[in-house]
Write an enzyme that holds these catalytic residues in place. Structure first.
Site, PDB file in Angstrom:
ATOM      1  N   TYR A 128    -143.618  35.492 -11.433  1.00  0.00           N
ATOM      2  CA  TYR A 128    -142.176  35.437 -11.639  1.00  0.00           C
ATOM      3  C   TYR A 128    -141.450  36.148 -10.514  1.00  0.00           C
ATOM      4  O   TYR A 128    -141.975  37.094  -9.938  1.00  0.00           O
ATOM      5  CB  TYR A 128    -141.823  36.072 -12.990  1.00  0.00           C
ATOM      6  CG  TYR A 128    -142.343  35.247 -14.134  1.00  0.00           C
ATOM      7  CD1 TYR A 128    -141.540  34.279 -14.736  1.00  0.00           C
ATOM      8  CD2 TYR A 128    -143.658  35.380 -14.573  1.00  0.00           C
ATOM      9  CE1 TYR A 128    -142.025  33.485 -15.765  1.00  0.00           C
ATOM     10  CE2 TYR A 128    -144.160  34.588 -15.594  1.00  0.00           C
ATOM     11  CZ  TYR A 128    -143.340  33.645 -16.180  1.00  0.00           C
ATOM     12  OH  TYR A 128    -143.828  32.851 -17.182  1.00  0.00           O
ATOM     13  N   HIS A 138    -138.237  30.372 -15.395  1.00  0.00           N
ATOM     14  CA  HIS A 138    -139.522  29.791 -15.042  1.00  0.00           C
ATOM     15  C   HIS A 138    -140.204  30.627 -13.961  1.00  0.00           C
ATOM     16  O   HIS A 138    -139.546  31.319 -13.194  1.00  0.00           O
ATOM     17  CB  HIS A 138    -139.326  28.364 -14.536  1.00  0.00           C
ATOM     18  CG  HIS A 138    -138.902  27.443 -15.633  1.00  0.00           C
ATOM     19  ND1 HIS A 138    -139.722  27.121 -16.682  1.00  0.00           N
ATOM     20  CD2 HIS A 138    -137.731  26.802 -15.862  1.00  0.00           C
ATOM     21  CE1 HIS A 138    -139.086  26.309 -17.494  1.00  0.00           C
ATOM     22  NE2 HIS A 138    -137.866  26.095 -17.030  1.00  0.00           N
ATOM     23  N   LYS A 169    -143.422  24.225  -9.349  1.00  0.00           N
ATOM     24  CA  LYS A 169    -143.547  25.578  -8.816  1.00  0.00           C
ATOM     25  C   LYS A 169    -144.017  25.482  -7.378  1.00  0.00           C
ATOM     26  O   LYS A 169    -144.471  24.445  -6.939  1.00  0.00           O
ATOM     27  CB  LYS A 169    -144.545  26.366  -9.663  1.00  0.00           C
ATOM     28  CG  LYS A 169    -143.966  26.722 -11.030  1.00  0.00           C
ATOM     29  CD  LYS A 169    -144.976  27.174 -11.997  1.00  0.00           C
ATOM     30  CE  LYS A 169    -144.423  27.209 -13.420  1.00  0.00           C
ATOM     31  NZ  LYS A 169    -143.296  26.302 -13.733  1.00  0.00           N
TER      32      LYS A 169
END
Lengths: 192, 192, 192, 192
Positions: A128, A138, A169
């Site tokens: 994170y 997210h 990601k």
């Protein structure tokens, strides 16, 4: 007054002595005692998972990290603690990739990020952004920890990138060298 | 008026005749004749290097690309031209990675970028942003062309990235598959 | 008449002798001659890629397969052919995973499927349903070839499944045993 | 009317009092008292095995699940109950894979499936389709619970699949991550 001071000193020393959270090794994880300090590990710093009992369950990687930071003591029996080396040996037996994954976990944590498992995303870890806790937003990266000496096929490399792309990601490859230092490369598929 | 027309026709015929630039194969490179068209290759499209003589010296990769585009004819002797296949075979013997490098060169050129050797940066190619010519600005990427079946250690991967980083360019990995298609991954070293 | 027959017999013998397509080894691929038989390899059976010249470019895996089937002869120099063992040795040097990938390629081809690279999808191979050719429909599976003795982490396993899921193909794991036989497992992520 | 009401009240109180079934810990399993409620555990929900005595014998995993659901109380001595944490610790000592197996059992049960041991099939658990009880039909899956950090050779993977195939069930791999969440992959041996 002197007596009072002495008492306070004793109390403080006792507190310091007990500052370390007790945690028990249970086959393949580590579970803390129930205490405010243990709860803080989870609530504040997002180590482990909170069990219904209020105890915090730590992965072997998290447990070693907290042991090395002097936050917890890991007991193998009621009265006998693990020494770090002994714990690492145990963990390596249980998880063949323990060390390379630990090096990356430790490095990322030391840099101030929260890092958690990413099995569900098809990767090792998710990370994170600084100041972000799981659930708030997210994850930014998925990380693959690898040894610098290990070999990479381009099919695998393409696969890792696709996993990252499909989970929206970024891909971070964490390469651990012989001195346990980690270097990072952010990679992405592009159409130039 | 008739004169004007005739002149134009002559000019056109000349253009057509000279449409293909003559170039000679010299051991490990290809050198063009001296002509406006040859100069244009360099001035406009930035193929090759201009020699003091005014001729343009092309790398084997550039030469094959221009041959396949119908811009040049490559002569092995005074009167004998190379057929493309023959030239490829020759080039592959001279440069073991010729084919994989050529596939990436061709793909990048076809996408509208200028791509030049990056030998002095310790890399294969450097690529300029669309519309940018060498000299006007720095290259954006250095490209590392590889074949999908080959492998790499992460140590070598790190090395390629370090080269890019030290030259302040981004690393583009161009992986050529069995169908000669190229997939690209952009990588950069970061300190998270 | 006898003369005519004899001539025909000689011609036929010559044809049979020349039934094998000539192919040249070029650094990391194999390129066939230009002939109807070579073209058939691509048009009918979808081996390799057709080059502009009309020649068919084969991957090392495809080349070995066709050599073992007696369809092609691979030349290392103008007059000298590779023996199979010699070619395998060469290929293994160029592609460290050659053998495990070859075993799976051969087995799938022998079962009547067309199998092509899947680098773009982040996997080793894609396989089309029986009777389907690339372009006619999407591939059904992506295949990962692995050795039975090699180790699998669950993160990698999860990653492979995600790649398949994100490309809307099924995942087929091809496990090669000590006798080069291949067993297949089809895997998919489910939410029970 | 008053009588009827009173009877109902008494019945309700009795139900509440007896809401938790008493069960005793016996070396490596847990055995319930004889009661309608205990019988229901088996008849309705298919927990445990019915002994000739009418008692229900529960596995450690079933016992913990029912304890956490508030259905049973587990006694270590005549008057002393286990606390959940204490029971888990005990169970982990007796069964090294207790926790990972428990996580999968709990997750599958919570999803509405009946899950039983599959020891005689050479596997961990068998799972019946929703609404199906053991005996009514064959189990659909055998489940192999693993921890995300553990590894496997493809040889072992093949072994698990063979067990499933030979019992005509599908293999479900349940991977427990560091957060105790379970991800599932269904695998089956195929002959393409």
């Amino acid at each position: 007054m002197a007596k009072k001071k002495k008492k306070a000193a004793i109390k403080k020393a006792a507190e310091e002595k007990s500052a370390k959270i007790r945690a028990d090794f249970l086959t393949d994880r580590v579970v803390t005692e129930i205490s405010d300090e243990a709860r803080e590990l989870f609530n504040q710093s997002r180590y482990g998972t909170q069990l219904d009992s209020g105890k915090i369950q730590l992965s072997l990687i998290e447990a070693l990290y907290l042991m090395e930071k002097g936050k917890i003591e890991i007991y193998k029996t009621k009265n006998k603690q693990f020494k770090p080396e002994e714990f690492i040996k145990k963990a390596k037996k249980l998880e063949p990739n323990f060390w390379v994954r630990y090096c990356v976990f430790r490095d990322i944590r030391n840099r101030g990020y929260i890092i958690k498992t990413a099995l569900k995303f098809g990767a090792d870890f998710r990370v994170y952004d600084r100041g972000i806790k799981p659930g708030e937003d997210h994850a930014r990266w998925i990380i693959y920890p690898v040894y610098e000496g290990s070999t990479l096929t381009w099919h695998e490399f393409a696969g890792k990138n696709r996993v990252a792309h499909s989970t929206r990601k970024r891909l971070l490859i964490g390469v651990v060298d012989d001195e346990n230092d980690v270097s990072y490369w952010e990679c992405r598929w592009i159409r130039p």
